[in-house]
Design an enzyme around this catalytic site. Sequence first.
Site, PDB file in Angstrom:
ATOM      1  CG  ASP A 124      -1.819   0.819   1.241  1.00 28.00           C
ATOM      2  OD1 ASP A 124      -1.736   1.521  -0.019  1.00 28.00           O
ATOM      3  OD2 ASP A 124      -2.070   1.920   2.661  1.00 28.00           O
ATOM      4  CD  GLU A 165      -4.954   1.996  -2.707  1.00 27.10           C
ATOM      5  OE1 GLU A 165      -5.615   1.217  -2.370  1.00 27.10           O
ATOM      6  OE2 GLU A 165      -4.382   2.283  -2.366  1.00 27.10           O
ATOM      7  CG  ASP A 216      -0.324   3.513   6.262  1.00 28.58           C
ATOM      8  OD1 ASP A 216      -1.380   4.163   5.388  1.00 28.58           O
ATOM      9  OD2 ASP A 216      -0.850   4.230   7.407  1.00 28.58           O
TER      10      ASP A 216
END
Length: 165
Positions: free
Chosen positions: A7, A66, A139
């Site tokens: 992430d 992502e 996160d």
Amino acid sequence: MKIFGIDPGSRITGYGVIQSSGKKLKLIDFGVIKTKEKDFIKRLPIIFSGIEDLMDIHDPDMVAIENVFMHRNADSALKLGQARAAAISGTFKKGLDVFEYSAREVKLAVVGTGSAEKEQVREMVKLILGIKNKDLNLDESDALAIAICHAHSHPMKSIVKELQK
């Protein structure tokens, strides 16, 4: 198959590592790479080397990250894109394919709806991976959710990637 989820963020980059065996998923590790530098450019090598070190430690089979989505302002989107590029570059030494997922795809795969809140994603990640006595920050849970999404989606993504070659 060991999956390394990322992430990306310019201040905090979350990571999560899971083992996927058929329909069974097992938690291996999770955490964050924090960049405390005020100068943005000095944050990028911290992200790069942090991911590179984690790749050496965990020796994953696949990497999932992502995709960048449009932020409210262009400067934030550019910085996130550069942080993401630093994270991806940290995986290059292993020579693995990097699979990309939108936040909506990840939420849909983990929660069942693409409009889920981050807290819902965290709770589902804890449920899916059997995390009971550990506190996950957002996160970390997002990185694990990306890895879970890839575990559920990788057969189709692998076929599409092969056809595009």
